[in-house]
Design a protein around this motif. Structure first.
Motif, mmCIF file in Angstrom:
data_model
loop_
_atom_site.group_PDB
_atom_site.id
_atom_site.type_symbol
_atom_site.label_atom_id
_atom_site.label_comp_id
_atom_site.label_asym_id
_atom_site.label_seq_id
_atom_site.Cartn_x
_atom_site.Cartn_y
_atom_site.Cartn_z
ATOM 1 N N LYS A 432 0.826 -1.211 0.000
ATOM 2 C CA LYS A 432 0.000 0.000 0.000
ATOM 3 C C LYS A 432 0.854 1.253 0.000
ATOM 4 O O LYS A 432 0.551 2.242 -0.682
ATOM 5 N N ASN A 433 1.918 1.238 0.773
ATOM 6 C CA ASN A 433 2.850 2.361 0.834
ATOM 7 C C ASN A 433 4.177 1.858 1.394
ATOM 8 O O ASN A 433 4.327 0.675 1.726
ATOM 9 N N ASP A 434 5.146 2.758 1.506
ATOM 10 C CA ASP A 434 6.484 2.354 1.942
ATOM 11 C C ASP A 434 6.492 1.913 3.393
ATOM 12 O O ASP A 434 7.368 1.138 3.807
ATOM 13 N N ARG A 435 5.539 2.392 4.203
ATOM 14 C CA ARG A 435 5.462 1.955 5.603
ATOM 15 C C ARG A 435 5.160 0.458 5.666
ATOM 16 O O ARG A 435 5.768 -0.277 6.442
ATOM 17 N N TRP A 436 4.232 -0.002 4.841
ATOM 18 C CA TRP A 436 3.904 -1.426 4.806
ATOM 19 C C TRP A 436 5.063 -2.232 4.217
ATOM 20 O O TRP A 436 5.322 -3.369 4.641
ATOM 21 N N ARG A 437 5.761 -1.665 3.255
ATOM 22 C CA ARG A 437 6.909 -2.378 2.696
ATOM 23 C C ARG A 437 7.978 -2.587 3.762
ATOM 24 O O ARG A 437 8.552 -3.678 3.897
ATOM 25 N N LYS A 438 8.251 -1.535 4.553
ATOM 26 C CA LYS A 438 9.239 -1.648 5.612
ATOM 27 C C LYS A 438 8.777 -2.632 6.677
ATOM 28 O O LYS A 438 9.578 -3.425 7.202
#
Length: 506
Positions: A432-438
């Protein structure tokens, strides 16, 4: 001593207009960050999300952290704190009560980051440090509401400014890039030149620009070595006392192109914008003269034009003023400045010690563990280990296997389509966004195994609430591991089940 002062003033004097430009940019990033984070209030910051407070305090908490966001597990309380942070970020943007807005913005940013460190990346550390040093910088003197309300006798005769805080700001930029280079102490960075090849082999962060250059190994080797030498050498240009404006523009130009290049090739969230913002305050007077004349003419002082007219009829919100009449101030202005400079210098030296020992610089005594509490309390702790010492190679993608009552197997990671193990056309698009990727990256590590059941349970609950006609009774979080191999070899993906949970009745 006189020569040292002359050197410091030549190297560490900044233009107040450049600082104001950086303030506006930083405030915009804070608002953007809040907007992105606000889409996951429940998931990332509440007790019904992936990191409830009791789990945070048991597994991912430092006793010296502070966080207003950890006072409640309700997402509604988080929403209120987000709104307050956004209000003060707007104040910072327009330069209203600038120092107060800076202090509150820093406090709420630290509080927010401490609430969930499992979704943080290097750009968050830099944003936090920029705000910390800015508390001691007059970055509200231009292009601000405060400037329009300044008394005529307080109009600035010069835009140049020097203090311990300007030294700290510039040396922070130095530390970011120099320590990044020191930490990249592996052959794939400084001799083999394969680091960028491995970075672009990570489907989780591969952007279209990266796909274009990925097939060219010699180009990737050249860019890898160029990246390492740039990070190693470019900070020292900031310390040259002659042709200072020229060398600063070299630094700004190189880093601008450098981070734009990163944004086009790798999915790094706000990382590149934060780094670009960090060097905005380095812009020399001649450049700011041009920007001021051509782009910001309506903001210029002493006649602040359109910007002043916007606020001409604006009055400060009604406030209750408490005044204490003291014939003599408790601390004189000169003494206050000295105390401020001593504090800033002390923290800067502490940051140097923290960074250089963390980067393994020889002949420097290691920072004792019992001296790290101050860094964690003020959140000046920092580690600039992006893709270091080697690039992460355990690439792959997630398959969220949801098993329904009627025997179907759905992939919750792909809107409930029938689950399979085929590699998606775009792995990056699954996030969904880079926060979820991290978060997903941290989810893989064994030392973070405590995360797994809470993520699994959250997914089951959210799916069943939004799909009552097709609930899942069990979920298996599967990682299709596809390690990055040298020389464009492709590994056979292997199935690794990280977690499983059932939808148990309450």
């Amino acid at each position: 001593m006189k020569q040292l002062e002359v050197y410091l003033r030549k190297v560490f004097t900044v233009d107040l207009r450049a600082l104001a430009f950086m303030r506006i940019w930083v405030a915009g990033i804070i608002l953007t960050d809040l907007a992105i984070r606000s889409t996951d209030l429940e998931a990332h910051y509440s007790n019904t999300g992936v990191l409830p407070l009791h789990v945070l305090h048991r597994f991912a908490w430092n006793p010296y952290f502070f966080s207003l966001h950890s006072l409640s597990g309700l997402w509604q309380v988080q929403a209120v704190l987000f709104i307050v942070a956004a209000v003060f970020a707007v104040f910072l943007l327009v330069g209203y009560k600038t120092r107060l807005a800076t202090v509150v913005s820093w406090t709420l940013l630290v509080s927010l980051q401490n609430r969930n460190t499992l979704i943080s990346q290097g750009g968050d550390d830099l944003l936090r440090m920029l705000l910390f040093w800015a508390i001691f910088l007059p970055w509200g003197k231009f292009y601000s509401y405060d400037a329009t309300k300044a008394k005529p006798e307080n109009e600035l005769q010069s835009t140049n400014y020097f203090s311990a805080a300007t030294v700290a700001y510039i040396m922070q930029i130095f530390l970011v890039y120099f320590c990044t280079a020191l930490l990249k102490n592996s052959p794939e960075w400084n001799s083999e030149g394969t680091a960028l090849y491995y970075a672009l082999s990570l489907d989780q962060i591969l952007m279209p620009g990266g796909e274009l250059i990925y097939p060219y190994p010699e180009l990737l080797r050249f860019l890898t070595l160029t990246t390492w030498y740039t990070e190693l050498i470019i900070p020292f240009l900031l310390l040259i006392p002659f042709y200072n404006s020229f060398f600063r523009m070299v630094v700004v130009s190189v880093l601008l192109m450098f981070h734009i290049g990163i944004s086009l090739t790798l999915f790094v969230g706000l990382f590149y914008l934060i780094n670009i913002a960090s060097v905005a305050g380095l812009l020399p007077p001649k450049v700011m003269d041009w920007i001021d004349k051509r782009l910001l003419a309506s903001f210029r002082r002493p006649k602040t034009g359109q910007f002043k007219r916007i606020f001409q009829r604006f009055k400060s919100p009604a406030t209750v003023n408490f005044q204490l009449q003291i014939h003599r101030p408790l601390i004189s202005a000169p003494l206050k400045r000295q105390l401020r400079d001593v504090f800033v210098a002390s923290v800067l030296l502490y940051c140097f010690w923290w960074n250089l020992t963390g980067a393994g610089v020889k002949n420097i005594p290691k920072l004792p563990d019992n001296a790290r509490w101050a860094g964690y309390l003020l959140r000046v702790d920092q580690h600039w280990g992006m893709f270091s010492p080697v690039v992460f190679k355990d690439d792959g993608w997630y398959v969220l296997e949801g098993h329904t009552e009627d025997g179907k197997m759905l992939d919750l990671n792909q809107q409930g389509k029938e689950a399979d193990y085929i590699k998606p056309a775009s792995v990056m698009a699954l996030f969904k966004n880079d926060r979820w990727r991290k978060y997903s990256e941290n989810y893989l590590f064994v030392h973070n195994s405590f995360m797994r059941p809470y993520y699994c349970n959250y997914l089951v609950r959210r799916w069943n609430e939004s799909h009552p006609d097709q609930p899942v009774k069990e979920l298996q979080v599967v990682y299709m591991k596809e390690p990055s191999l040298p020389d464009y070899q492709v590994a056979e993906p292997t199935r690794e089940m990280l977690c499983a949970c059932a939808n148990l009745p309450e």
